[in-house]
Design an enzyme around this catalytic site. Structure first.
Site, mmCIF file in Angstrom:
data_model
loop_
_atom_site.group_PDB
_atom_site.id
_atom_site.type_symbol
_atom_site.label_atom_id
_atom_site.label_comp_id
_atom_site.label_asym_id
_atom_site.label_seq_id
_atom_site.Cartn_x
_atom_site.Cartn_y
_atom_site.Cartn_z
ATOM 1 N N CYS A 106 45.637 60.297 129.658
ATOM 2 C CA CYS A 106 45.079 59.762 129.716
ATOM 3 C C CYS A 106 44.582 59.881 131.744
ATOM 4 O O CYS A 106 45.252 60.357 132.512
ATOM 5 C CB CYS A 106 45.827 57.829 129.900
ATOM 6 S SG CYS A 106 46.117 57.476 128.337
ATOM 7 N N ARG A 130 35.660 52.934 121.856
ATOM 8 C CA ARG A 130 36.834 52.431 122.248
ATOM 9 C C ARG A 130 36.570 52.376 123.667
ATOM 10 O O ARG A 130 37.461 51.522 124.375
ATOM 11 C CB ARG A 130 38.258 53.405 121.528
ATOM 12 C CG ARG A 130 39.507 53.269 122.282
ATOM 13 C CD ARG A 130 40.428 53.872 121.837
ATOM 14 N NE ARG A 130 41.314 53.916 122.056
ATOM 15 C CZ ARG A 130 42.425 54.224 121.200
ATOM 16 N NH1 ARG A 130 42.685 54.030 120.260
ATOM 17 N NH2 ARG A 130 43.779 54.091 121.499
HETATM 18 P P1 XMP Z 1 51.634 58.307 125.624
HETATM 19 O O1 XMP Z 1 52.158 58.281 126.924
HETATM 20 O O2 XMP Z 1 52.607 57.789 124.558
HETATM 21 O O3 XMP Z 1 50.661 57.280 125.195
HETATM 22 O O4 XMP Z 1 50.692 60.099 125.041
HETATM 23 C C1 XMP Z 1 49.970 56.978 124.273
HETATM 24 C C2 XMP Z 1 48.477 55.548 124.496
HETATM 25 O O5 XMP Z 1 48.049 56.257 125.802
HETATM 26 C C3 XMP Z 1 46.286 55.020 125.431
HETATM 27 N N1 XMP Z 1 45.578 56.254 124.991
HETATM 28 C C4 XMP Z 1 44.261 56.712 126.100
HETATM 29 N N2 XMP Z 1 44.216 56.103 127.384
HETATM 30 N N3 XMP Z 1 42.518 57.529 128.064
HETATM 31 C C5 XMP Z 1 43.632 56.556 128.807
HETATM 32 O O6 XMP Z 1 43.032 56.182 129.327
HETATM 33 C C6 XMP Z 1 42.700 58.625 126.383
HETATM 34 O O7 XMP Z 1 42.035 59.243 125.929
HETATM 35 C C7 XMP Z 1 42.998 57.528 125.944
HETATM 36 N N4 XMP Z 1 43.879 58.224 124.220
HETATM 37 C C8 XMP Z 1 45.033 57.336 124.198
HETATM 38 C C9 XMP Z 1 46.600 54.667 123.464
HETATM 39 O O8 XMP Z 1 46.785 53.459 124.295
HETATM 40 C C10 XMP Z 1 47.961 55.250 123.161
HETATM 41 O O9 XMP Z 1 48.647 54.276 122.418
#
Ligand code: XMP
Length: 520
Positions: free
Chosen positions: A344, A439
């Site tokens: 993120c 999203r």
């Molecule tokens: P982890 O730390 O497990 O996080 O890899 C997965 C979660 O990150 C969120 N997610 C995003 N948040 N930009 C964001 O700010 C993104 O591009 C993105 N893609 C996923 C989502 O809640 C996921 O479960």
């Protein structure tokens, strides 16, 4: 237990959530900023229970969910998660019809039943079958024999699949239909594994059981070795997460889809979720980056009105007001997390988001008031983070931890002798181009200027979900053992926190040694 606690000395240092977080309200805290204090314990880690009730009709046997991301959860991952007692949320970066079939694949999956067994035709030569085994590197040599219309005509036993018979036709070598052991789909009943196990007990020396439909078309195959493995697993502590009809549970993410005029496309959302419900989906997740918003609230309301019993997850939020809003709109389960994810960049790009422990604390207090559950979504890199997250939430959502698994979508890539899989944020430029722009509140038109809120990355390939989950579950159980908690409710009740200094954090990881093997 007075002799086991000394409140006089401990209490000013190790504080329960309702003292600790308000006392630290000037600073947003995340997992590594805090540690949990041990408590007197009569509980062995292996005896701890990890089941969690997320909604009236949604219960998991382990509190772990795989993220609705296009490099993490499709049907293979969802099957593996549910088989281990958790849940997979199928992402929505694919055509709606395809998401329906992904859900069907999970709901129709019978653990242990090979649904599309490799079959051969009666007019093939044994030599052709040997060539097939060699080419595909099959580790077996017994095959159902099926005619051009899919009807079962016999079984080609491994005993006759030998080079000396290479010129003989399969039709001349097969065990004829009348002598082949079969069972109809209907006879499998609610518990196909128990049924197959009973069959193998009753039929000495028979190792294969074929499944047929009413018209005698081949529909599957049980092997005794698979059934033995599964029956052993059944005595395992954490059972697969199943619905009332004994199917694996499955979730699917949906977005707050808008029409060409920028209005919420109620009809399309309802049609699609109707399709998911028809296929047996157990929960839908209205997944967006900003859940405390009109579009998400309206989507949840529309779904709640149409599907009164369907568990609804919604998010993401990081405030008590956000949790209350979504609960009032009809969500049962709220995702907490803005910007903690490993891929993120929301906090960098938008300057917005709250570190997880503080966000979970405020969210959890609002959730308790509204009688909803919360999920800690993102930022989890080790089992200790999960234990800390579970002191304030009912389950966790992980993306990065599972993205390197065999069951995640995508190919393994070799770079410099190491194996990797792709992992990308749903807000990364390429993921948004594939469909997830809504999203992040952007138009799906890739020519428009958008600021990506995620990166594209690689994760080291890490083997099966079973293996990764075994490590995580072991860690969670240790955490409960240290706190004397027999289950997750007791963990939430007993947790006491203290801040950790940067030196304390260094102390927590291996230090001053030459590491030969990592912990996992
Ligand atoms: P982890 O730390 O497990 O996080 O890899 C997965 C979660 O990150 C969120 N997610 C995003 N948040 N930009 C964001 O700010 C993104 O591009 C993105 N893609 C996923 C989502 O809640 C996921 O479960």
């Amino acid at each position: 237990m007075a002799a086991t606690r000394n409140p006089g000395f401990d209490d000013p240092f190790y504080q329960p959530a309702d003292q600790f977080f308000p006392a630290n309200n000037k600073l947003a805290l995340t997992f590594d900023d805090v540690t949990l204090a041990t408590l007197y314990s009569e509980i062995l880690p292996r005896d701890t229970q990890l089941d969690t009730q997320l909604a009236e009709n949604l219960r998991l046997n382990i509190p772990v969910i795989s993220s609705d991301m296009d490099t993490v959860t499709e049907s293979r991952m969802a099957i593996a998660m549910a088989a281990n007692g958790g849940l997979g949320l199928i992402h929505y970066n694919m055509p709606e019809r395809q998401q329906l079939s992904e859900v069907s694949r999970v709901k129709n999956h019978v653990h242990g039943l090979i649904q599309e067994p490799i079959q051969v035709a009666p007019d093939q030569l044994i030599g052709d079958v040997l060539a097939l085994i060699e080419q595909k590197k099959f580790g077996f040599s017994t095959f159902p024999v099926v005619d051009g219309k899919g009807k079962l005509v016999g079984l080609l036993s491994g005993h006759v699949v030998k080079p000396r018979y290479a010129k003989r036709k399969v039709a001349d070598a097969l065990t004829p239909r009348a002598q082949v052991h079969t069972i109809t789909q209907k006879e499998l009943g609610k518990d196909p594994i128990a049924r197959a196990d009973k069959f193998f007990n009753e039929h000495l020396g028979i190792h294969k059981l074929l499944v047929v439909d009413d018209k005698d078309n081949l529909r599957g195959l049980f092997t005794m070795s698979d059934i033995e493995r599964i029956t052993q697993e059944r005595s395992a502590q954490f059972k697969p997460a199943r619905d009332a009809r004994f199917h694996l549970i499955c979730g699917a993410a949906v977005s707050a889809t808008r029409n060409a005029f920028g209005e919420l496309d109620r009809e399309r959302i309802l049609n699609h979720v109707g399709g998911l419900v028809e296929r047996g989906v157990d929960v839908v997740a209205v997944s967006t980056a900003h859940g405390h918003s009109q579009g998400v609230g309206d989507t949840v309301r529309v779904l709640r009105d149409a599907f009164s019993k369907l568990p609804i997850i919604a998010g993401n939020v990081t405030s008590a007001a956000g949790v209350e809003y979504l609960a009032e709109c009809g969500a049962n389960i709220i995702k907490v997390g803005q910007g903690p994810g490993s891929i993120c960049t929301t906090r960098i790009v938008a300057g917005v988001g709250i570190p997880q422990m503080t966000a979970l604390y405020v969210g959890s207090r609002a959730a308790a008031k509204k009688k909803v559950s919360i999920l800690a979504d993102g930022g989890i890199v080790k089992s200790g983070d999960i234990v800390k997250a579970l002191t304030l939430s009912q389950a966790v959502i992980c993306g990065g931890i599972f993205a390197g698994c065999n069951e995640a979508p995508g190919e393994v890539i070799e770079i410099g002798g190491k194996l990797y899989k792709q992992y990308r944020g749903m807000g990364s430029f390429t993921a948004m181009k594939s469909g997830s722009a809504a999203r992040y509140g952007h138009s799906p038109n890739p020519t428009q200027k958008v600021a990506p809120e995620g990166v594209e990355a690689l994760k080291e390939a890490c083997g099966s979900v079973d293996r990764v989950l075994a490590q995580l579950i072991g860690g969670i159980q240790s955490g409960l053992g240290y706190l004397g908690a027999a289950n997750l409710a007791q963990l939430r009740d007993k947790a006491r926190y203290i801040r950790v200094s940067p030196a304390g954090m260094r102390e927590a990881a291996p230090h001053d040694v030459v590491e030969l093997k990592t912990g996992n």
